[in-house]
Design an enzyme around this catalytic site. Sequence first.
Site, PDB file in Angstrom:
ATOM      1  N   ALA A  18      41.364  41.558  41.589  1.00 48.30           N
ATOM      2  CA  ALA A  18      41.667  42.638  42.535  1.00 48.30           C
ATOM      3  C   ALA A  18      42.657  43.690  42.013  1.00 48.30           C
ATOM      4  CB  ALA A  18      42.140  42.032  43.853  1.00 48.30           C
ATOM      5  N   ASP A  44      41.740  38.638  47.175  1.00 48.68           N
ATOM      6  CA  ASP A  44      41.087  39.945  47.044  1.00 48.68           C
ATOM      7  C   ASP A  44      41.348  40.832  48.243  1.00 48.68           C
ATOM      8  OD1 ASP A  44      39.403  37.959  45.293  1.00 48.68           O
ATOM      9  OD2 ASP A  44      39.144  39.992  44.522  1.00 48.68           O
ATOM     10  N   ASN A  55      39.018  35.307  48.892  1.00 44.81           N
ATOM     11  CA  ASN A  55      39.216  35.073  47.451  1.00 44.81           C
ATOM     12  C   ASN A  55      37.908  34.524  46.896  1.00 44.81           C
ATOM     13  OD1 ASN A  55      41.013  35.136  45.133  1.00 44.81           O
ATOM     14  ND2 ASN A  55      40.950  32.913  45.182  1.00 44.81           N
ATOM     15  N   ARG A 113      37.844  42.704  35.968  1.00 43.28           N
ATOM     16  CA  ARG A 113      37.703  42.115  37.297  1.00 43.28           C
ATOM     17  C   ARG A 113      39.058  41.577  37.721  1.00 43.28           C
ATOM     18  NH1 ARG A 113      39.922  37.995  35.905  1.00 43.28           N
ATOM     19  NH2 ARG A 113      39.439  37.169  37.937  1.00 43.28           N
TER      20      ARG A 113
END
Length: 351
Positions: free
Chosen positions: A47, A242, A252, A45
């Site tokens: 971004a 993100d 985010n 995980r």
Amino acid sequence: MFKTIEWTPEGVRMIDQTRLPLEEVYVTCRTYSEVAEAIRSMVIRGAPAIGVAAAMGIALGIQHSAARSEPALREDFDRIASVISATRPTAVNLFWAVKRMKGVLEEVLAEKCGGDKKLRRARERLVEEAQSILAEDVAINREIGRRGAALLPDGSTVLTHCNAGALATGGYGTALGVIRSAAEQGKAIRVFADETRPFLQGARLTAWELAQDGIPVTLITDSMAGYFMKERRLQAVIVGADRIAANGDVANKIGTYSVAVLARENGIPFYVAAPLSTIDLSLASGEEIPVEERSSREVTYLAGRSIAPVGVEALHPAFDVTPHRYVASIITERGVAREPYEVSLRGLCGS
Ligand code: MRU
């Protein structure tokens, strides 16, 4: 140091982030579907790390594709890309990586050589490209770190939310990269890590990662951030992102917006560190950013045990959007953007 993700002859190897910090276990995804499932289930995980995983997943899928013609290879690419693109909607790095891989495929298919040779070359080039995305990401993070370190005063305590470290990227990290770089310059930096409910990326991952590096870290619950700001115990906030819209609005991890508002109220600068691949100039504002809705079970269960009445309704938006007016600056590999973000971000992206 651990490796977040790497390409191996057996497949795509990644550290299983769902099992940290209790166990340091590596999993090898041998098919693109396994990579897609690893992204969806948060084995990997963050971004930029999701972007690398997406690229490697595509490379793996195309390597195993039985296609014997250009149209068949294109068809396989599109099928694999659509499975990978359906895993997580918010981090734009995933779609950025898929687009970059598609560009490489088209480039090779446009070459003059023909037949099997071209298909073989396409398979090789996609593996090379995925590995380049990983290597570039680490270099980009070092550059973000170098540029951002100047913003953190010697002796300061910095709050971070979620995990924007080596685990969330190809290595080194974005927000934690800035902290690492400041520490490497000899500055005494202490980190306060929000635990980051409900998935606990702060408690499980940021605290673990910083402890591995010997950077002093103090874990707090999300609800304590305002208290420590008011007590003047924090001098800056730094988070990753993100997706960043053209006007500087920042998506985010859920809870970031609350932290940004509290920082403004307490006169503390709120910084965002992210690569240019996180900036989505196609979206005018953060209102257009898709926010992933994850299972409410991640809210009602903790470490596999129910913590709420059976059947209670719970919600789980996994991200929120912080309006650009709360953002003191956005640190990228090409420079530090400030208001007006419409102008500064376009300038950095070169468009
Ligand atoms: O749901 P996650 O753990 O993938 O969310 C991660 C974040 O929100 C990070 O802060 C963001 O991706 C930046 S990572 C450098």
